[in-house]
Write a protein that holds these residues in place. Structure first.
Motif, PDB file in Angstrom:
ATOM      1  N   ASP A 155       0.822  -1.213   0.000  1.00  0.00           N
ATOM      2  CA  ASP A 155       0.000   0.000   0.000  1.00  0.00           C
ATOM      3  C   ASP A 155       0.852   1.258   0.000  1.00  0.00           C
ATOM      4  OD1 ASP A 155      -2.172  -1.634  -0.038  1.00  0.00           O
ATOM      5  OD2 ASP A 155      -2.912  -1.120   1.958  1.00  0.00           O
ATOM      6  N   ALA A 156       1.988   1.241   0.700  1.00  0.00           N
ATOM      7  CA  ALA A 156       2.876   2.406   0.696  1.00  0.00           C
ATOM      8  C   ALA A 156       3.497   2.593  -0.694  1.00  0.00           C
ATOM      9  CB  ALA A 156       3.966   2.256   1.752  1.00  0.00           C
ATOM     10  N   ARG A 157       3.848   1.490  -1.335  1.00  0.00           N
ATOM     11  CA  ARG A 157       4.420   1.598  -2.691  1.00  0.00           C
ATOM     12  C   ARG A 157       3.373   2.116  -3.673  1.00  0.00           C
ATOM     13  NH1 ARG A 157       5.767  -1.744  -7.017  1.00  0.00           N
ATOM     14  NH2 ARG A 157       4.763  -3.581  -6.126  1.00  0.00           N
ATOM     15  N   ALA A 158       2.126   1.653  -3.538  1.00  0.00           N
ATOM     16  CA  ALA A 158       1.041   2.164  -4.384  1.00  0.00           C
ATOM     17  C   ALA A 158       0.843   3.658  -4.163  1.00  0.00           C
ATOM     18  CB  ALA A 158      -0.258   1.403  -4.093  1.00  0.00           C
ATOM     19  N   THR A 159       0.917   4.081  -2.917  1.00  0.00           N
ATOM     20  CA  THR A 159       0.731   5.497  -2.589  1.00  0.00           C
ATOM     21  C   THR A 159       1.851   6.341  -3.176  1.00  0.00           C
ATOM     22  OG1 THR A 159      -0.444   4.899  -0.568  1.00  0.00           O
ATOM     23  CG2 THR A 159       0.446   7.127  -0.690  1.00  0.00           C
ATOM     24  N   ALA A 160       3.083   5.839  -3.130  1.00  0.00           N
ATOM     25  CA  ALA A 160       4.208   6.565  -3.725  1.00  0.00           C
ATOM     26  C   ALA A 160       4.002   6.725  -5.229  1.00  0.00           C
ATOM     27  CB  ALA A 160       5.522   5.837  -3.435  1.00  0.00           C
ATOM     28  N   GLN A 161       3.591   5.652  -5.890  1.00  0.00           N
ATOM     29  CA  GLN A 161       3.308   5.732  -7.332  1.00  0.00           C
ATOM     30  C   GLN A 161       2.197   6.735  -7.612  1.00  0.00           C
ATOM     31  OE1 GLN A 161       2.547   1.944  -9.269  1.00  0.00           O
ATOM     32  NE2 GLN A 161       4.073   0.906  -8.016  1.00  0.00           N
ATOM     33  N   LEU A 162       1.144   6.663  -6.812  1.00  0.00           N
ATOM     34  CA  LEU A 162       0.000   7.554  -6.999  1.00  0.00           C
ATOM     35  C   LEU A 162       0.412   9.014  -6.832  1.00  0.00           C
ATOM     36  CD1 LEU A 162      -3.060   8.117  -7.293  1.00  0.00           C
ATOM     37  CD2 LEU A 162      -3.271   7.702  -4.824  1.00  0.00           C
ATOM     38  N   PHE A 163       1.172   9.310  -5.793  1.00  0.00           N
ATOM     39  CA  PHE A 163       1.595  10.683  -5.549  1.00  0.00           C
ATOM     40  C   PHE A 163       2.410  11.215  -6.721  1.00  0.00           C
ATOM     41  CE2 PHE A 163       4.544  13.800  -3.544  1.00  0.00           C
ATOM     42  CZ  PHE A 163       3.597  14.745  -3.168  1.00  0.00           C
ATOM     43  N   ASN A 164       3.327  10.408  -7.243  1.00  0.00           N
ATOM     44  CA  ASN A 164       4.132  10.852  -8.384  1.00  0.00           C
ATOM     45  C   ASN A 164       3.264  11.122  -9.614  1.00  0.00           C
ATOM     46  OD1 ASN A 164       6.872  11.029  -7.491  1.00  0.00           O
ATOM     47  ND2 ASN A 164       6.939   8.803  -7.342  1.00  0.00           N
ATOM     48  N   ILE A 165       2.257  10.284  -9.843  1.00  0.00           N
ATOM     49  CA  ILE A 165       1.354  10.503 -10.985  1.00  0.00           C
ATOM     50  C   ILE A 165       0.546  11.782 -10.787  1.00  0.00           C
ATOM     51  CG2 ILE A 165      -0.741   9.624 -12.123  1.00  0.00           C
ATOM     52  CD1 ILE A 165       0.439   6.788 -11.687  1.00  0.00           C
ATOM     53  N   LEU A 166       0.008  11.973  -9.591  1.00  0.00           N
ATOM     54  CA  LEU A 166      -0.781  13.180  -9.322  1.00  0.00           C
ATOM     55  C   LEU A 166       0.075  14.431  -9.436  1.00  0.00           C
ATOM     56  CD1 LEU A 166      -2.885  11.885  -6.290  1.00  0.00           C
ATOM     57  CD2 LEU A 166      -3.681  12.216  -8.645  1.00  0.00           C
ATOM     58  N   LEU A 167       1.317  14.354  -8.952  1.00  0.00           N
ATOM     59  CA  LEU A 167       2.238  15.498  -9.099  1.00  0.00           C
ATOM     60  C   LEU A 167       2.416  15.867 -10.567  1.00  0.00           C
ATOM     61  CD1 LEU A 167       5.382  15.154  -6.781  1.00  0.00           C
ATOM     62  CD2 LEU A 167       3.590  16.891  -6.691  1.00  0.00           C
TER      63      LEU A 167
END
Length: 200
Positions: A155-167
């Motif tokens: 879940d933390a890795r998914a969140t990191a990916q998500l944050f980079n995409i949203l950025l």
């Protein structure tokens, strides 16, 4: 590295899993560090709780009391965890739940800023039907296997990916700590309070 005007390049994503008790204890914690859209390191710990894991919690994340019998206690890993958490920018999905539990269990921790990817996703993509992490994984085709869901590292890795995409979907002028804190800061985000303090 980041400043008020420069883009956010470094951050950590956090996630925790709990024992399901009314006084929740963290039994799994993961910290994923990212730099310039690249995951650098994943650290995770299983933590032996004082009170056993409930059946309902076990069904959710799959971590059993037997899995935790030989795990370290909070005290044994406190300094290691706090070092991994650091003092930079923290992101998470409904992150205030994670950061409050971390502070309660591990003590004093003062990150620069705390950014919620749910708030950021609602700002970037305002018309989605749901902002759960499962929906975000589907919406943005995140590279997370189903077997990794509801475990802290996945879940933390998914969140990191998500944050980079949203950025990447924000204007370059919005990718700094101040603007991100205004758009998507957690209710516990210390950054804006620090900024206000600097004005007086």
């Amino acid at each position: 590295m980041s400043n008020h005007s420069g883009e956010v390049l470094d951050f950590i994503a956090v996630d925790v899993e709990g024992n399901g008790q009314s006084q929740q204890e963290i039994i799994e914690l993961a910290v994923v560090s990212s730099h310039q859209n690249t995951v650098l390191e994943i650290s995770s710990w299983l933590i032996r709780p004082v009170v056993p894991v409930t059946e309902q919690a076990m069904r959710f994340h799959g971590i059993t009391n037997e899995d935790l019998e030989s795990s370290s206690t909070t005290e044994e890993i406190r300094s290691e965890v706090l070092e991994a958490l650091g003092k930079g920018i923290v992101v998470g999905h409904n992150v205030s739940v994670d950061t409050r539990l971390i502070r309660k269990q591990f003590g004093e921790w003062d990150p620069l800023a705390i950014i919620d990817t749910i708030k950021l996703a609602k700002y970037v993509c305002p018309n989605l039907r749901s902002y759960s992490l499962d929906e975000m994984i589907k919406e943005f085709s995140l590279d997370i296997a189903a077997s990794e869901r509801h475990r802290a590292a996945g879940d933390a890795r998914a969140t990191a990916q998500l944050f980079n995409i949203l950025l990447s979907k924000l204007k370059s002028t919005q990718r700094n700590v101040l603007t991100l804190s205004q758009i998507a800061g957690s209710v516990d985000n210390p950054f804006l309070e620090d900024q206000q303090g600097n004005l007086f």
